[in-house]
Scaffold this motif. Structure first.
Motif, PDB file in Angstrom:
ATOM      1  N   ASN A 445      -9.414   0.115  28.110  1.00  0.00           N
ATOM      2  CA  ASN A 445      -9.466  -1.679  27.841  1.00  0.00           C
ATOM      3  C   ASN A 445     -10.008  -1.810  29.644  1.00  0.00           C
ATOM      4  O   ASN A 445     -10.337  -1.009  30.028  1.00  0.00           O
ATOM      5  CB  ASN A 445      -9.201  -2.339  27.441  1.00  0.00           C
ATOM      6  N   ARG A 462     -14.541  -2.279  20.205  1.00  0.00           N
ATOM      7  CA  ARG A 462     -14.390  -3.439  19.502  1.00  0.00           C
ATOM      8  C   ARG A 462     -13.808  -3.056  18.701  1.00  0.00           C
ATOM      9  O   ARG A 462     -13.913  -2.983  17.688  1.00  0.00           O
ATOM     10  CB  ARG A 462     -15.113  -4.326  19.501  1.00  0.00           C
ATOM     11  N   THR A 471     -10.177 -12.699  14.400  1.00  0.00           N
ATOM     12  CA  THR A 471     -10.325 -11.131  16.245  1.00  0.00           C
ATOM     13  C   THR A 471     -11.586 -11.133  16.819  1.00  0.00           C
ATOM     14  O   THR A 471     -11.199 -11.648  17.824  1.00  0.00           O
ATOM     15  CB  THR A 471     -10.418  -9.237  15.383  1.00  0.00           C
ATOM     16  N   LEU A 472     -13.001 -11.485  16.215  1.00  0.00           N
ATOM     17  CA  LEU A 472     -13.836 -11.990  17.179  1.00  0.00           C
ATOM     18  C   LEU A 472     -13.941 -12.838  17.763  1.00  0.00           C
ATOM     19  O   LEU A 472     -14.384 -12.936  19.263  1.00  0.00           O
ATOM     20  CB  LEU A 472     -15.138 -11.857  16.766  1.00  0.00           C
ATOM     21  N   GLN A 474     -10.919 -14.097  18.420  1.00  0.00           N
ATOM     22  CA  GLN A 474      -9.179 -13.120  19.929  1.00  0.00           C
ATOM     23  C   GLN A 474     -10.322 -12.936  20.834  1.00  0.00           C
ATOM     24  O   GLN A 474      -9.926 -12.965  21.930  1.00  0.00           O
ATOM     25  CB  GLN A 474      -8.939 -12.231  19.391  1.00  0.00           C
ATOM     26  N   TRP A 475     -11.396 -12.180  20.381  1.00  0.00           N
ATOM     27  CA  TRP A 475     -11.933 -10.836  21.776  1.00  0.00           C
ATOM     28  C   TRP A 475     -12.835 -12.217  22.773  1.00  0.00           C
ATOM     29  O   TRP A 475     -12.156 -12.204  23.975  1.00  0.00           O
ATOM     30  CB  TRP A 475     -13.094 -10.134  20.471  1.00  0.00           C
ATOM     31  N   ASP A 479     -10.509 -11.340  26.488  1.00  0.00           N
ATOM     32  CA  ASP A 479     -10.803 -10.175  27.107  1.00  0.00           C
ATOM     33  C   ASP A 479     -11.530 -10.515  28.448  1.00  0.00           C
ATOM     34  O   ASP A 479     -12.619 -12.019  28.341  1.00  0.00           O
ATOM     35  CB  ASP A 479     -11.887  -9.356  25.994  1.00  0.00           C
TER      36      ASP A 479
END
Length: 567
Positions: A445, A462, A471-472, A474-475, A479
């Protein structure tokens, strides 16, 4: 381990003649064993009594006796390993394996896969690298993320074939009409792996500790306080409604360990051993949900195994094989899928590339078959045609006569396929008069990447969990890529948009809002998926209940072995 030392000495006696009978003096044998003559005489008597060799001494100082070997060191190691494994002495088994690295492959093969040891169903998985210690919050490794889900429980959890969070430590939950107050009602029969009863205050304490981590704080930015209104309830009070909250609590990063011991959980399996060479987890007798049928799972970290076709986890981490050398012809793919996760390319905003040049670069990646001609094994990857199912990549109009800058910088991290992608892109851009400088960040990462601010182009991986839309989200929330990739105004606008999406109770409305966000990011040539992986698990007959999950692994609680009499 006394037998291990004796075997080590036997190996030294055996090696000079590869087991052929030999005539030697006691002094010569003592030299081979790095011991005194008195000790080697004792050793020879012990080995002869054990049936390993015969020694016929001749009287007189300096006289040569005759040494005859009766068993091979390999057969001794194998029988000794089987004995200690049956007794559950896993460290002794590792010690036995380490004494002969050149023969490690042949030694371990009979013990990999699914076996009953001492009436205990055990699954042994060969793995290609040491596992990082499990820690609260985000972890980069896919294997570690999956393992955390087997060892730790959260207030909620994801289950196979559903993208909706389900009860876990919380029996159920309720939300107020305004979406600002969430009550999670904790089960009353929970136990930590140590046997200690779980107290709701311990869960509250660990949750508050999680929120001190920067990435977790960004993820739970809408949480104002976490309170304990009564002994079996946790209350989340929010600044603004967040109907992703049960999803956030079900993610692997929100699994809860004991506040005083980060390796102690209350999931289906407990950590029995976590070493560089062996990770062993065992079923938790007081687990609050359905108990697994397997007693133990072991990862045997043996890099020496990974230069042959012993197992496809050796060949590539997205394709895992469970089995032994003699079973290889019988291994069959028991589960396979295309990963929802993807490798991606992103272009820094307000950098060296104008919006038109960014779209031009995206077209080069998509139209010039940079991905389709990568020099990697065809069975490992497949070019992406959508971000996730239904979120298609935009089809830009062809741009002509758009010159790229003379120099650009690309920074990328693991997986290894991005090495090939970087070189391929460098070659294509050079043909267009653009010199591409490649910088490799040796990690999974962007954490601790000092050169991130210097990038014009970025490539990374990813992972997508059980709920792809969430999940996207959350990204985008957590991130550190995004505040470095976007301008300050763009990043603020993105976070405000996410805030406006999360307030909708209806799942479909949130999904649609998030799809619009990513459609815009792709259309503006900010990010595009490159390729997905082909996950596969192969196993020999007799290993049952294996089905790939979103992490490219399988739920250990569902795997099972038939009893020996039925296999």
């Amino acid at each position: 381990m006394r037998l291990l030392n004796r075997l080590n000495q036997y190996q030294r006696l055996w090696q000079p003649t590869a087991g052929e009978p030999v005539q030697a003096t006691v002094a010569e044998l003592a030299g081979r064993c790095f011991c005194s003559e008195r000790h080697v005489r004792t050793l020879l008597n012990q080995l002869e009594a054990a049936g390993w060799l015969t020694w016929r001494a001749r009287s007189g100082r300096g006289k040569r006796g005759e040494l005859t070997f009766l068993v091979t060191p390999e057969s001794l190691r194998s029988s000794m390993m089987e004995e200690v494994l049956h007794k559950g002495q896993h460290q002794n088994a590792l010690d036995l394996a380490q004494i002969a690295p050149e023969q490690l492959r042949h030694l371990l093969q009979p013990f990999l896969g699914g076996q009953w040891q001492n009436d205990t169903p055990t699954l042994r998985i060969p793995y290609y690298r040491p596992l990082e210690p499990l820690q609260p919050g985000f972890m980069p490794g896919r294997a570690e993320q999956h393992l955390a889900g087997q060892v730790f429980s959260g207030l909620t959890r994801f289950v196979t074939h559903s993208t909706l969070p389900q009860p876990d430590l919380a029996h159920h939950w309720q939300v107020s009409d305004d979406g600002l107050s969430w009550h999670f009602f904790i089960r009353s029969t929970l136990h930590w792996h140590s046997g200690e009863a779980v107290e709701t205050s311990q869960l509250q304490q660990r949750l508050l500790m999680l929120l001190t981590l920067p990435a977790m704080r960004r993820l739970f930015i809408s949480v104002k306080t976490i309170e304990q209104p009564h002994a079996q309830c946790l209350q989340f009070v929010l600044h603004r409604p967040d109907y992703w909250l049960p999803w956030r609590l079900a993610s692997y990063c929100s699994r809860l360990s004991h506040p005083d011991d980060a390796q102690l959980g209350c999931g289906a399996f407990r950590i029995a051993s976590f070493q560089e060479s062996l990770v062993r987890i065992e079923s938790h007798e007081s687990y609050h949900l359905s108990h697994p049928l397997l007693k133990a799972i072991e990862y045997w970290i043996t890099p020496a195994l990974f230069d042959t076709a012993l197992g496809t986890s050796c060949r590539h981490p997205v394709q895992i094989a469970i089995g032994q050398q003699d079973d290889l012809v019988h291994l069959r793919p028991v589960s396979n899928s295309i990963s929802l996760g993807f490798c991606y390319l992103a272009i820094k905003q307000n950098g060296s590339l104008t919006p038109q040049q960014a779209r031009m670069l995206m077209q080069i990646v998509r139209k010039h078959e940079v991905i389709a001609t990568l020099p990697v094994e065809e069975s490992l990857i497949t070019p992406s045609t959508e971000m996730i199912p239904g979120w298609t990549i935009p089809d830009w109009q062809t741009l002509e006569n758009v010159a790229l800058p003379p120099k650009l910088t690309l920074i990328y991290h693991l997986p290894v396929e991005l090495h090939a992608m970087a070189r391929q892109l460098k070659q294509h851009l050079a043909a267009l008069g653009c010199e591409l400088t490649l910088i490799f960040h040796d990690a999974k990462n962007w954490a601790d990447c000092a050169a991130l601010d210097d990038a014009d182009i970025l490539m990374g991986d990813r992972l997508i969990g059980e709920a792809p839309e969430y999940t996207l989200e959350q990204w985008l929330r957590s991130d550190i890529l995004w505040p470095r990739l976007l301008s300050g105004a763009q990043y603020a606008r993105l976070q405000a948009t996410l805030d406006s999406v999360q307030i909708h109770p209806d799942n479909a409305t949130r999904y649609a809002g998030l799809k619009d966000v990513f459609s815009s990011l792709m259309k503006e040539a900010i990010v595009t998926p490159l390729f997905n992986y082909r996950y596969q698990i192969s196993a020999p007959p007799g290993v049952n209940g294996i089905e790939l999950n979103a992490w490219g692994w399988f739920d250990f609680t569902q795997a099972w072995l038939p009893p020996p009499s039925m296999s």
